[in-house]
Write an enzyme that holds these catalytic residues in place. Structure first.
Site, short mmCIF file in Angstrom:
data_model
loop_
_atom_site.label_atom_id
_atom_site.label_comp_id
_atom_site.label_asym_id
_atom_site.label_seq_id
_atom_site.Cartn_x
_atom_site.Cartn_y
_atom_site.Cartn_z
N ASN A 1 -56.83 -19.91 -14.18
CA ASN A 1 -57.57 -18.91 -14.94
C ASN A 1 -58.22 -17.85 -14.06
OD1 ASN A 1 -56.84 -19.93 -17.38
ND2 ASN A 1 -58.86 -20.67 -17.97
N TYR A 2 -58.25 -18.09 -12.75
CA TYR A 2 -58.60 -17.02 -11.80
C TYR A 2 -57.30 -16.58 -11.12
CZ TYR A 2 -63.44 -18.62 -12.39
OH TYR A 2 -64.67 -18.97 -12.90
N ARG A 3 -56.42 -16.07 -11.92
CA ARG A 3 -55.05 -15.73 -11.50
C ARG A 3 -55.07 -14.95 -10.18
NH1 ARG A 3 -50.31 -17.03 -14.15
NH2 ARG A 3 -51.15 -16.24 -16.12
#
Length: 531
Positions: free
Chosen positions: A471-473
């Site tokens: 989700n923190y690509r």
């Protein structure tokens, strides 16, 4: 913008007439596919191309990172804003038959803009209108459509009860479609784990345009979409979630320490104890530089949620973390939903209605983020080198955030869902934003800085693989090809960092449910090649 047609026939006529002038034949072919047999569908009322006045306002509304809003950023051929599940089914069928790629946008917070940018011809399915939320307080469950934001979910829960909550993030404009499918964590993770740990059913449109629920999709696909990134497997329509008990009063505090010798000792000590605190206590750290006149001061802010009142918190802190020097004056009692606004740095007394404002922008500046996981405490020398990098010139407005694990996170097996990082003592997020929007050269200066910081930290964080949070690509850690095609070996480079040993199972699921790799992007799960 809807077309405002007086009848379905006139809508179809208007659609075809409008796009007979389209400069790209791919758009015309796609729209003809959508209009075919559309007498039983209203999808054509929710289709936008660059010829529509509303196209750019719809596209821009949920672009959260201005790095990806320049004139040179690739734009979708078409944006579709479905209002019912059948619209998504029709869109997937036509995108597939026309040889296009699909991007699915829920809240637009993908750090690398994969949900609305592609380097090959593509269509965006924007789920913003699929945002209904149905709460069942008695059964402690809720159905949440994928286009809803976590702020809308929290608002709906709090309107019905003060004693139930959900363990997701604190940025209220984040969409539940992507957030939950990547794991999703917030200030309740030590008590209740991740958002994905508390999903009990789902609805998804698969590559064959079928709508599947938990029973019909089977246990492997249901496992994969809870932490493995749903966009690799289909279009998430809705989640059924388990709501969890929350006390009517919680306590928050923020205690800031200058990072002098004593402050560094407190920061260092936090690493040894934060994951061992009582599960009702969550203390994250934000590290940043602040300006005092012409001088920069390095500061760590200890920001906490405690599930209970201040009279219970103070003796617990005196026993567990006396070095912080917490006093009653530092503490504020409030409801759990009010703590969401507190953690998002809204001023005291802010109306809860802000949770419904999905157009709100926490920052209109370009940014870049990265992540790490820590298995054993970093030495004071290592921490000193890390925080000193915040003082470098021309680095924009950076911060480093530590989020403690432990508690419920330790009780769930690494293989229970695709999110594998539970054995770490804390997670790090590195983040920087800057003012020079549109200046590619200056933007690169800031991106280079965060990459140097990430390189410096390699000695101190998880290894083999160096873990990262999907989700923190972060495309720096590896990518597929620009069109999403890749070999298993190439994808494994980044896949092991996000998913560790769960990556291979995700590949097997992908091979079963999407063997032709229709749902693909720069970091999508690849199928195994057919024999």
């Amino acid at each position: 913008m809807k077309y405002g047609c007086s009848s379905m026939f006139s809508c179809i006529f208007f659609l075809l007439f409008s796009f007979s002038f389209a400069s790209d034949p791919a758009i015309d072919k796609f729209l003809r596919c959508l209009s075919h047999n559309s007498s039983n569908s209203t999808i054509i009322e929710h289709v936008y191309t660059p010829n529509n006045q509303a196209y750019f306002s719809i596209l821009d509304l949920q672009i959260r990172n201005p790095r990806f809003s320049s004139p040179s950023t690739p734009k979708p051929l078409v944006i579709i804003k479905p209002t019912q599940a059948s619209h998504v089914q029709k869109a997937i069928k036509c995108i597939r038959t026309q040889g296009l790629q699909v991007r699915v946008r829920s809240g637009g917070h993908d750090y690398e803009a994969i949900s609305y940018v592609s380097h090959v011809p593509f269509v965006v399915i924007d789920l913003i209108s699929l945002k209904s939320i149905s709460i069942n307080v008695e059964k402690r469950t809720a159905w949440v459509q994928a286009g809803a934001t976590i702020g809308e979910l929290y608002y709906k829960i709090s309107n019905q009860t003060r004693n139930l909550g959900f363990p997701a993030g604190v940025c209220h404009t984040v969409g539940v479609g992507g957030h939950f499918s990547g794991g999703g964590y917030g200030s309740l993770l030590r008590k209740y784990g991740l958002a994905a740990d508390n999903i009990i059913d789902a609805k998804i449109v698969d590559v064959e345009s079928r709508i599947l629920d938990r029973k019909s999709m089977g246990k492997d696909l249901f496992w994969a979409i809870r932490g493995g990134g749903g966009a690799s497997f289909g279009v998430i329509l809705a989640w059924k979630i388990r709501l969890l008990p929350i006390p009517s009063i919680v306590t928050v505090f923020t205690v800031s320490k200058n990072l002098d010798k004593k402050g560094m000792e407190i920061l260092h000590h936090w690493q040894h104890i934060a994951h061992k605190f009582h599960e009702d206590l969550f203390i994250r750290i934000n590290i940043q530089s602040t300006q005092e006149g012409k001088r920069k001061i390095l500061e760590a802010s200890f920001i906490s949620l405690f599930l209970g009142g201040v009279d219970r918190l103070l003796p617990l802190m005196e026993k567990s973390f006396p070095e912080l020097g917490l006093s009653k004056e530092d503490c504020i009692e409030m409801s759990w939903v009010e703590s969401i606004l507190y953690f998002a740095f809204f001023e005291s007394g802010k109306s809860m209605e802000i949770l419904l404002d999905r157009a709100f922008q926490y920052s209109k500046m370009p940014y870049k983020g990265k992540s790490d996981y820590v298995k054993k405490p970093i030495s004071i020398k290592g921490l000193e080198g890390m925080v000193e990098m915040l003082n470098e010139e021309d680095i924009g407005m950076p911060f480093i955030q530590f989020n403690p694990f432990g508690g419920r996170m330790n009780e769930i097996l690494e293989s229970e869902i695709p999110f594998p990082h539970r054995a770490n003592i804390y997670q790090i997020q590195y983040y920087t934003r800057w003012k020079e929007e549109g200046n590619v050269t200056k933007s690169q200066v800031h991106i280079d800085w965060i990459r140097r910081l990430y390189s410096y930290m390699a000695t101190y964080v998880s290894k083999n693989p160096r873990e990262a949070y999907i989700n923190y690509r972060d495309l720096d850690i590896g990518t597929n090809g620009n069109n999403g095609t890749t070999s298993y070996a190439q994808a494994r480079i980044w896949g092991l960092k996000y998913f560790r040993n769960n990556f291979d199972r995700l590949v097997r699921v992908k091979t079963l449910v999407d063997p032709t790799n229709f749902f693909r992007d720069e970091q999508s799960i690849p199928p195994l090649p057919s024999l």
